[in-house]
Write an enzyme that holds these catalytic residues in place. Structure first.
Site, PDB file in Angstrom:
ATOM      1  N   LYS A 188       2.079  -4.514  10.721  1.00 50.49           N
ATOM      2  CA  LYS A 188       1.115  -3.493  10.288  1.00 50.49           C
ATOM      3  C   LYS A 188       0.733  -2.583  11.467  1.00 50.49           C
ATOM      4  O   LYS A 188       1.372  -2.616  12.494  1.00 50.49           O
ATOM      5  CB  LYS A 188      -0.089  -4.164   9.628  1.00 50.49           C
ATOM      6  CG  LYS A 188       0.289  -5.173   8.518  1.00 50.49           C
ATOM      7  CD  LYS A 188       0.702  -4.517   7.208  1.00 50.49           C
ATOM      8  CE  LYS A 188       1.435  -5.438   6.239  1.00 50.49           C
ATOM      9  NZ  LYS A 188       0.653  -6.386   5.482  1.00 50.49           N
TER      10      LYS A 188
HETATM   11  C1  LIG Z   1       0.592  -7.438   4.348  1.00 50.45           C
HETATM   12  C2  LIG Z   1      -0.150  -7.182   3.098  1.00 50.45           C
HETATM   13  C3  LIG Z   1      -1.128  -8.045   2.604  1.00 50.45           C
HETATM   14  C4  LIG Z   1      -1.384  -9.393   3.207  1.00 50.45           C
HETATM   15  O1  LIG Z   1      -1.686  -9.329   4.539  1.00 50.45           O
HETATM   16  P1  LIG Z   1      -1.741 -10.682   5.398  1.00 50.45           P
HETATM   17  O2  LIG Z   1      -2.595 -10.289   6.566  1.00 50.45           O
HETATM   18  O3  LIG Z   1      -0.330 -10.983   5.801  1.00 50.45           O
HETATM   19  O4  LIG Z   1      -2.335 -11.737   4.570  1.00 50.45           O
HETATM   20  C5  LIG Z   1      -1.842  -7.668   1.493  1.00 50.45           C
HETATM   21  N1  LIG Z   1      -1.593  -6.516   0.847  1.00 50.45           N
HETATM   22  C6  LIG Z   1      -0.638  -5.672   1.275  1.00 50.45           C
HETATM   23  C7  LIG Z   1      -0.418  -4.393   0.521  1.00 50.45           C
HETATM   24  C8  LIG Z   1       0.131  -5.985   2.395  1.00 50.45           C
HETATM   25  O5  LIG Z   1       1.105  -5.168   2.785  1.00 50.45           O
END
Ligand SMILES: *Cc1c(COP(=O)(O)O)cnc(C)c1O
Length: 393
Positions: A188
């Protein structure tokens, strides 16, 4: 292989984590609160509650919204499964609203139509999770108006959208969503390894998020049901979880935050460059959402299938063979076996399904070089068999 996403870790990040390792606190120390305040301040939110990952954040946000058995959560079928699973964790039913054909975020008009029907059937959702897909918010102004009209809690899943803007304000400021959830997973925008945060302006929600993050336990005498027994005393008021983040992670997040603007700048640059380089290829890119300024977590193209000689899968495999780690975000959630078992079928959300048949995520991360990006585009161009005279650059 050029990956589709990659973290950027520098010496300052490493030093920040090492410093915590040498301190008195590894978890629940001062870094977490500092990180929460820094993110909340950056986004213009009253409160930030840091959690062990965004999935936990979505779960807590749903619980704070009062979601439970007999309730409904609606979201977009083109997202990571966590956007829907959070409803199931609470025992609620999950349903979907198709995506807009051009912005690939939840279709606000389809949502309005479905709400009207649900009001007649007495099946209105308690929570709607609007996903800021690829870093770009959905039509939050319209969705927030529907939230007021129909009384649902609006959660923005902004896992892709740390640093993005909407209507001139940072995503997370709470002007449109009751709660906003960020992810700090390595792919991210900024990372804490695992990690997430829920932002809100509502003190009642913040208090519940904090309580549920840590077992439902309070040490605050003001929250207790009777007199404290002494300095050791705590009470468990509800069934909560251990969804805490650590000080090590919060320190990493704080250090990463100092480079957020640089990350966003490079992502914007790469996105603009992709748009220019791909302009003459038979692909479509994400349409801009009115009022939204993307954080460009992903750069997705859709193949114009009737204009290319190869199948979607051949192009995907061909890119991987050319050393380009393309990916596909996402498989429609309603077509996952778990959701099919709940009654969903092929054909339920046609826009999402046709998106899935055409989408390809190209590499997008701050350290991607122009030369690597040129290789990505050239590899795609070859696979679309437009290598001769197909583009003017
Ligand atoms: C990555 C992601 C999540 C979950 O994030 P984590 O921190 O890995 O639990 C939730 N929603 C979206 C749209 C994502 O891309």
């Amino acid at each position: 292989m050029i990956p589709y996403g990659w973290q950027n870790i520098d010496q300052a990040d490493i030093a920040a984590v090492v410093e915590v390792l040498q301190s008195d606190w590894l978890t629940q120390g001062p870094m977490i609160e500092r990180f929460e305040q820094a993110i909340a301040q950056r986004c213009g939110a009253q409160y930030g509650v840091a959690v062990c990952n965004a999935t936990a954040g979505l779960h807590l946000a749903c619980l704070a919204a009062g979601l439970g058995e007999g309730d409904w959560l609606w979201t977009s079928p083109i997202s990571f499964v966590a956007s829907a699973n959070c409803g199931r964790y609470c025992g609620a039913g999950v349903d979907f609203v198709d995506i807009d054909a051009h912005t690939w975020t939840i279709d606000a008009e389809a949502l309005a139509v479905k709400l009207e029907q649900a009001a007649r059937d007495g099946r209105l959702p308690k929570v709607v999770v609007a996903v800021a897909f690829a870093g770009q918010s959905a039509d939050m102004r319209s969705i927030a108006a529907l939230a007021r009209q129909y009384g649902f809690t609006l959660i923005e899943d902004a896992a892709h959208a740390v640093g993005a803007h909407y209507a001139g304000a940072p995503v997370g400021c709470g002007e449109f969503a009751d709660m906003t959830v960020f992810s700090f997973h390595p792919v991210k925008i900024i990372t804490t390894a695992e990690g997430g945060m829920v932002l809100t302006n509502r003190a009642d929600l913040e208090q519940r998020l904090r309580l549920l993050r840590s077992h439902g336990i309070t040490r605050d005498a003001g929250q207790m049901t009777d007199e404290s027994h002494g300095a050791w005393y705590y009470q468990q008021l509800e069934l909560g979880f251990n969804y805490r983040i650590t000080d090590l992670q919060a320190a990493l997040g704080l250090s990463q935050l100092t480079r957020l603007d640089a990350f966003l700048e490079r992502r914007r640059e790469l996105a603009a460059r992709y748009q220019r380089l791909l302009a003459h290829l038979p692909v479509s890119v994400q349409a801009p959402q009115k009022d939204a300024e993307s954080a460009w977590h992903l750069f997705v193209v859709r193949l114009q299938r009737d204009r290319i000689p190869r199948s979607h899968r051949e192009v995907f495999d061909g890119m991987r063979a050319a050393g380009v780690g393309v990916n596909l975000h996402y498989i429609p959630i309603h077509l996952q076996p778990y959701y099919r078992d709940l009654g969903f079928n092929q054909g339920d959300f046609p826009q999402a399904e046709s998106y899935y048949a055409e989408a390809l995520s190209l590499p997008m991360y701050p350290d991607l070089t122009d030369a690597q990006q040129d290789h990505v585009v050239e590899s795609l161009r070859r696979l679309l068999e437009l290598s001769v005279g197909g583009a003017d650059d």
